[in-house]
Design a protein around this motif. Structure first.
Motif, PDB file in Angstrom:
ATOM      1  N   HIS A  19       0.830  -1.209   0.000  1.00 32.32           N
ATOM      2  CA  HIS A  19       0.000   0.000   0.000  1.00 32.32           C
ATOM      3  C   HIS A  19       0.865   1.261   0.000  1.00 32.32           C
ATOM      4  O   HIS A  19       0.623   2.195  -0.766  1.00 32.32           O
ATOM      5  CB  HIS A  19      -0.921  -0.021   1.218  1.00 32.32           C
ATOM      6  CG  HIS A  19      -1.708   1.234   1.382  1.00 32.32           C
ATOM      7  ND1 HIS A  19      -2.690   1.615   0.487  1.00 32.32           N
ATOM      8  CD2 HIS A  19      -1.652   2.196   2.325  1.00 32.32           C
ATOM      9  CE1 HIS A  19      -3.199   2.775   0.881  1.00 32.32           C
ATOM     10  NE2 HIS A  19      -2.586   3.141   1.985  1.00 32.32           N
ATOM     11  N   ARG A  20       1.884   1.270   0.823  1.00 32.67           N
ATOM     12  CA  ARG A  20       2.772   2.435   0.914  1.00 32.67           C
ATOM     13  C   ARG A  20       3.467   2.714  -0.423  1.00 32.67           C
ATOM     14  O   ARG A  20       3.547   3.865  -0.866  1.00 32.67           O
ATOM     15  CB  ARG A  20       3.803   2.185   2.015  1.00 32.67           C
ATOM     16  CG  ARG A  20       4.729   3.322   2.275  1.00 32.67           C
ATOM     17  CD  ARG A  20       5.585   3.002   3.484  1.00 32.67           C
ATOM     18  NE  ARG A  20       6.690   3.918   3.575  1.00 32.67           N
ATOM     19  CZ  ARG A  20       7.774   3.697   4.306  1.00 32.67           C
ATOM     20  NH1 ARG A  20       7.876   2.586   5.014  1.00 32.67           N
ATOM     21  NH2 ARG A  20       8.739   4.580   4.333  1.00 32.67           N
ATOM     22  N   ALA A  23       0.737   3.761  -3.098  1.00 31.76           N
ATOM     23  CA  ALA A  23       0.195   5.085  -2.755  1.00 31.76           C
ATOM     24  C   ALA A  23       1.193   6.202  -3.064  1.00 31.76           C
ATOM     25  O   ALA A  23       0.782   7.327  -3.358  1.00 31.76           O
ATOM     26  CB  ALA A  23      -0.212   5.128  -1.287  1.00 31.76           C
ATOM     27  N   GLY A  25       2.911   6.448  -5.688  1.00 32.85           N
ATOM     28  CA  GLY A  25       2.621   6.792  -7.077  1.00 32.85           C
ATOM     29  C   GLY A  25       3.811   7.023  -7.972  1.00 32.85           C
ATOM     30  O   GLY A  25       3.669   7.637  -9.029  1.00 32.85           O
ATOM     31  N   ALA A  31      -3.547   2.207  -9.509  1.00 35.10           N
ATOM     32  CA  ALA A  31      -4.135   3.395  -8.876  1.00 35.10           C
ATOM     33  C   ALA A  31      -3.606   3.559  -7.455  1.00 35.10           C
ATOM     34  O   ALA A  31      -3.513   2.584  -6.697  1.00 35.10           O
ATOM     35  CB  ALA A  31      -5.659   3.279  -8.858  1.00 35.10           C
ATOM     36  N   ARG A  32      -3.275   4.784  -7.114  1.00 37.62           N
ATOM     37  CA  ARG A  32      -2.701   5.076  -5.800  1.00 37.62           C
ATOM     38  C   ARG A  32      -3.644   4.736  -4.658  1.00 37.62           C
ATOM     39  O   ARG A  32      -3.200   4.458  -3.548  1.00 37.62           O
ATOM     40  CB  ARG A  32      -2.293   6.543  -5.731  1.00 37.62           C
ATOM     41  CG  ARG A  32      -1.159   6.857  -6.703  1.00 37.62           C
ATOM     42  CD  ARG A  32      -0.893   8.327  -6.824  1.00 37.62           C
ATOM     43  NE  ARG A  32      -0.081   8.764  -5.691  1.00 37.62           N
ATOM     44  CZ  ARG A  32       0.447   9.966  -5.590  1.00 37.62           C
ATOM     45  NH1 ARG A  32       0.233  10.858  -6.536  1.00 37.62           N
ATOM     46  NH2 ARG A  32       1.165  10.285  -4.555  1.00 37.62           N
ATOM     47  N   ASP A  33      -4.949   4.724  -4.916  1.00 36.83           N
ATOM     48  CA  ASP A  33      -5.926   4.421  -3.874  1.00 36.83           C
ATOM     49  C   ASP A  33      -6.480   2.997  -4.005  1.00 36.83           C
ATOM     50  O   ASP A  33      -7.592   2.712  -3.562  1.00 36.83           O
ATOM     51  CB  ASP A  33      -7.066   5.437  -3.894  1.00 36.83           C
ATOM     52  CG  ASP A  33      -7.844   5.443  -5.207  1.00 36.83           C
ATOM     53  OD1 ASP A  33      -7.415   4.776  -6.180  1.00 36.83           O
ATOM     54  OD2 ASP A  33      -8.892   6.104  -5.252  1.00 36.83           O
ATOM     55  N   THR A  34      -5.703   2.086  -4.576  1.00 33.08           N
ATOM     56  CA  THR A  34      -6.133   0.696  -4.714  1.00 33.08           C
ATOM     57  C   THR A  34      -6.520   0.132  -3.348  1.00 33.08           C
ATOM     58  O   THR A  34      -5.775   0.266  -2.381  1.00 33.08           O
ATOM     59  CB  THR A  34      -5.006  -0.165  -5.330  1.00 33.08           C
ATOM     60  OG1 THR A  34      -4.663   0.368  -6.614  1.00 33.08           O
ATOM     61  CG2 THR A  34      -5.424  -1.614  -5.482  1.00 33.08           C
ATOM     62  N   SER A  35      -7.699  -0.477  -3.288  1.00 35.82           N
ATOM     63  CA  SER A  35      -8.165  -1.063  -2.025  1.00 35.82           C
ATOM     64  C   SER A  35      -7.343  -2.304  -1.687  1.00 35.82           C
ATOM     65  O   SER A  35      -6.709  -2.914  -2.559  1.00 35.82           O
ATOM     66  CB  SER A  35      -9.637  -1.449  -2.131  1.00 35.82           C
ATOM     67  OG  SER A  35      -9.782  -2.563  -2.999  1.00 35.82           O
ATOM     68  N   GLU A  36      -7.401  -2.694  -0.434  1.00 32.94           N
ATOM     69  CA  GLU A  36      -6.673  -3.892  -0.021  1.00 32.94           C
ATOM     70  C   GLU A  36      -7.181  -5.122  -0.772  1.00 32.94           C
ATOM     71  O   GLU A  36      -6.393  -5.965  -1.210  1.00 32.94           O
ATOM     72  CB  GLU A  36      -6.765  -4.113   1.477  1.00 32.94           C
ATOM     73  CG  GLU A  36      -5.948  -5.320   1.929  1.00 32.94           C
ATOM     74  CD  GLU A  36      -5.903  -5.531   3.424  1.00 32.94           C
ATOM     75  OE1 GLU A  36      -5.249  -6.506   3.845  1.00 32.94           O
ATOM     76  OE2 GLU A  36      -6.511  -4.745   4.175  1.00 32.94           O
TER      77      GLU A  36
END
Length: 160
Positions: A19-20, A23, A25, A31-36
């Motif tokens: 995620h880090r 995010a 980018g 996508a930077r806001d990809t869900s878990e």
């Protein structure tokens, strides 16, 4: 460092750095806001074979996968993804994962490996070149980098 095939219960140890990195980018085209949930599918869905790198304390400090890049009569060309926890960078984890994945891919019968979209400003480009990859071409202005603006995406290849 131990590199092993990932188990299902490794995902919660991969997700924080996955995620880090996404995010931020600056290295992946996701996508930077990809869900878990979406991230887990992107990283672990079959036919991907996922691996983790553990430090001497058992902490997961990196992960990689290998998968066919194409299907059908071209399914012997691999693709791979690599992530190293930014808190543990500069310790050779990325190189160790890469060497492991290249050997694993060859042992699985792949004849070559292709990276479809390597951000040209990604420091890992130097690693890939040092491991024998070549840049087949660069798609110009294909990636909106958060600091560098529009940069290219390399397509890279190495025979196995």
């Amino acid at each position: 460092m131990l590199i092993r095939e990932a188990a299902a219960d490794d995902w919660p140890r991969i997700w924080p750095f996955w995620h880090r990195i996404v995010a931020a980018g600056d290295t992946y085209t996701w996508a930077r806001d990809t869900s878990e949930e979406a991230a887990r599918a992107l990283w672990t869905s079959p036919p991907k074979r996922v691996y983790v790198a553990e430090d001497e304390t058992g902490l997961v400090v990196g992960s990689a996968y290998v998968t066919p890049n194409y299907g059908g009569p071209a399914d012997r060309i691999a693709n791979a993804g690599f992530m190293v926890d930014p808190d543990h960078g500069g310790r050779g984890i990325g190189r160790a994962l890469a060497e492991h994945i290249l050997t694993t891919a060859r042992d699985q019968g792949f004849r070559g490996m292709v990276f479809n979209a390597v951000v040209e400003t990604n420091p890992a480009v130097g690693l890939w070149l040092s491991l024998g990859f070549t840049i087949l071409g660069t798609v110009p202005d294909a990636f909106d980098h958060p600091r560098d603006g529009r940069v290219g995406l390399h397509v890279m290849h190495r025979a196995l």
